[in-house]
Structure formats: structure tokens, C-alpha cells
Design an enzyme around this catalytic site. Structure first.
Site, PDB file in Angstrom:
ATOM      1  N   ASP A  37      61.403  59.142   6.233  1.00 39.26           N
ATOM      2  CA  ASP A  37      60.092  59.774   6.319  1.00 39.26           C
ATOM      3  C   ASP A  37      59.237  58.987   7.303  1.00 39.26           C
ATOM      4  O   ASP A  37      58.543  58.042   6.944  1.00 39.26           O
ATOM      5  CB  ASP A  37      59.444  59.805   4.934  1.00 39.26           C
ATOM      6  N   GLY A  38      59.296  59.408   8.561  1.00 38.60           N
ATOM      7  CA  GLY A  38      58.555  58.716   9.603  1.00 38.60           C
ATOM      8  C   GLY A  38      57.453  59.549  10.225  1.00 38.60           C
ATOM      9  O   GLY A  38      56.577  59.026  10.898  1.00 38.60           O
ATOM     10  N   LYS A  39      57.549  60.879  10.032  1.00 40.64           N
ATOM     11  CA  LYS A  39      56.578  61.825  10.608  1.00 40.64           C
ATOM     12  C   LYS A  39      56.318  61.516  12.079  1.00 40.64           C
ATOM     13  O   LYS A  39      55.179  61.481  12.550  1.00 40.64           O
ATOM     14  CB  LYS A  39      55.280  61.832   9.809  1.00 40.64           C
ATOM     15  N   ARG A  40      57.390  61.319  12.831  1.00 36.93           N
ATOM     16  CA  ARG A  40      57.270  60.968  14.235  1.00 36.93           C
ATOM     17  C   ARG A  40      56.741  62.146  15.050  1.00 36.93           C
ATOM     18  O   ARG A  40      56.991  63.310  14.739  1.00 36.93           O
ATOM     19  CB  ARG A  40      58.627  60.496  14.772  1.00 36.93           C
TER      20      ARG A  40
END
Length: 310
Positions: A104-107
Site C-alpha cells: 500500500d504505497g498509493k504511488r
């Protein structure tokens, strides 16, 4: 396809849930922290060691009943490069136990920068002719509000390496509607438009269960929108945050599933990680057993309400 493996894990465990591994030192029993600090001092390295030991215990307790984990990168990055190393070790350990890993990095970026993110979290990096897998996640969360330029580099890596991505569509936070609920000139909301883009992008990554490798993040705190999007996005697999600590329950997540009890995976982070704090008189050394009990309770509640056996 990457999400075929996730769906097979859900079917094997009869459990459409994912354990979020978002650790803070406050969540970790004192005996783990003291052992880590005795070895490395009260330093970032000591904190990172405590995070990994805590996660390892949780993974050992959950790996046979929960198909996936979702480490949130920020909770590791806050402890510097030492914490990022703990993230890499956590991913590797979970995969060694047969779990699907959603990073879960929401890049969010474009061009070669997004390509670099994709290679880091899902693909491979070359160093003077030698090739390495830096993090090795199975899927990555992506903020696609920059448009296709921020998604195509990830799609390319996903096709090459059999990985998946979850795109933010209708997020679980209270203020998500400030932007995502606005209506465009064609009458569609922004979140519905983004969902349609997920369907289109996913055409390149279709799997055997009818779902593509391009998933959507849709919050349990908005059950009406969950149901709307499930009907409108038949090939898009959902990652559903907001269950438990954020207020969502089994009835709220029910609209995320298709008629076969598939199509979604429900996340719980604090509810599982901090279950040991809620059991009065529990020996903190039993924190992983408490997490297992909470994961089973969550599984049973959701499958009874939503899936009736997947």
C-alpha cells in the site's frame, strides 16, 4: 494473472480478507520492543527490528487462515531506511509463507518516475548487468488522478511480471467526496469515471475468474457507492478499506461481492494488529494468538453476511 492467485488464496482459505500490517511502536508489546532496543539501542534500527519481529509473529499466526497481507509503506518509511528494510523483510517473509502481498504505497507520478516506482515495488532493477527484485510485492496501490500517464508504466510491469495494481476510486476517508463525488459534464461522478477507466485499463490484464489485474480501492464506509460500482465494474476486483476501526461492518461490505461471493477483499489493520490490547488480562506474549482470533471472527462475520462460502 496476479489476481487469479489472490482469488485462489481466498477460495483456499474461504476468507475474503486481508490483514493490514501498518505497525507503530505503540501497537507493539513492550517485550518485543525491549528485546529490539537491547540489541540495537533506542534507535531507528531498534524500532525497525521491533516492527519486523511483530510482523513476523502476526504472519506466522495468520498465514493459514488469511490469504493476504497489506503493509502500508508510510509506517515503515517513518523509521527511515531501517524501516524500509523492515518492509522488504516483511514482504519476503509473508511470501515465504504463501501469502499474497499488496504493497500500500498509493504511488502517483508519470513517465519514467512512475516506471521507477513500478520496478521498485513490483518489478526488477538492473545493476551493472545483474538483476534484482527490490521489494517483490504482488500488487501495488496507485493514485491514478494524474491520468493514464501515471498508470501505463505500472501496467507494463504488471504484464511483464504477472503483478496487479489497485487504483484509488472511492476512498474511505470522510472528505473523499469533496472531489470524488463531484459530477462531470457527462453526468458521471469523478469516482465513477475513474472506475470506468479501471475497466478500460484492465482489458490488457484479464484473468481466468473474469477479473482483470487492475483493481479498485473502494471504501466500506460508502456501501451505496460500493454497490453502484460493483454493478458498473464487472471485471474490476475491489480492495475495500474502512472495515472495523473506521466504522464499516459486514453489512457495509456486502455490496462489494458478486453473486459467487468473489470480487473483493476486505482490509482490517488496527483491528487485527491491536486485538491483543482489547482482551482484558491477556499476556502480551499472546498478541499473535489474539490477532488470529480476531481474523477468524472477521472472516466468519463477513462470509456469513456476504459470501456464504467462497
Amino acid at each position: 494473472m496476479s489476481f487469479d492467485r489472490l482469488i485462489e488464496g481466498i477460495k483456499r482459505t474461504n476468507n475474503p480478507t486481508v490483514a493490514g500490517l501498518d505497525p507503530k511502536l505503540d501497537y507493539i508489546p513492550d517485550f518485543i520492543k525491549e528485546q529490539a532496543f537491547a540489541r540495537y539501542g533506542r534507535t531507528l534500527e531498534g524500532a525497525a527490528e521491533a516492527l519486523f519481529v511483530f510482523n513476523k509473529g502476526l504472519i506466522d499466526a495468520l498465514c493459514d487462515i488469511v490469504p493476504a497481507v497489506k503493509p502500508q509503506a508510510a509506517y515503515y518509511e517513518m523509521y527511515g531506511w531501517q524501516g524500509v528494510r523492515a518492509l522488504e523483510k516483511t514482504i519476503a517473509y509473508a511470501k515465504s509463507k504463501g501469502m499474497f502481498v499488496i504493497t500500500d504505497g498509493k504511488r502517483n507520478d508519470i513517465g519514467t518516475t512512475m516506471e521507477a516506482y513500478a520496478k521498485a515495488h513490483l518489478g526488477e532493477t538492473a545493476v551493472e548487468g545483474e538483476v534484482f527484485e527490490p521489494f517483490g510485492g504482488d500488487a501495488l496501490t496507485v493514485n491514478a488522478y494524474l491520468g493514464t500517464d501515471g498508470v501505463k508504466p505500472v501496467l507494463n510491469v504488471c504484464k511483464e511480471k504477472d503483478k496487479g495494481l489497485f487504483i484509488l476510486v472511492k476512498t474511505s476517508n470522510p472528505s473523499s467526496g469533496e472531489l470524488q463525488d463531484r459530477t462531470l459534464d457527462d453526468g458521471l461522478t469523478i469516482y465513477r469515471t475513474m472506475g470506468g477507466m479501471c475497466e478500460k485499463w484492465g482489458e490488457e490484464l484479464m484473468g481466468q475468474y473474469g477479473y482483470s489485474g487492475v483493481g479498485a480501492v473502494v471504501g466500506a464506509t460508502y456501501p451505496q457507492q460500493l454497490g453502484e460500482l460493483r454493478k458498473e465494474l464487472p471485471h474490476t476486483f475491489f480492495l475495500v478499506p474502512g472495515y472495523g476501526a473506521q466504522g464499516g461492518g459486514a453489512k457495509d461490505v456486502a455490496p462489494a461481492f458478486d453473486e459467487n461471493g468473489l470480487g473483493a477483499i476486505i482490509n482490517s489493520s488496527r483491528g487485527i494488529m491491536c486485538a491483543w490490547k482489547k482482551e482484558e488480562g491477556l499476556d502480551p506474549a499472546e498478541y499473535a494468538a489474539a490477532a488470529r482470533r480476531e481474523a477468524i471472527r472477521m472472516r466468519d462475520e463477513i462470509t456469513a453476511e456476504c459470501c456464504h462460502g467462497v
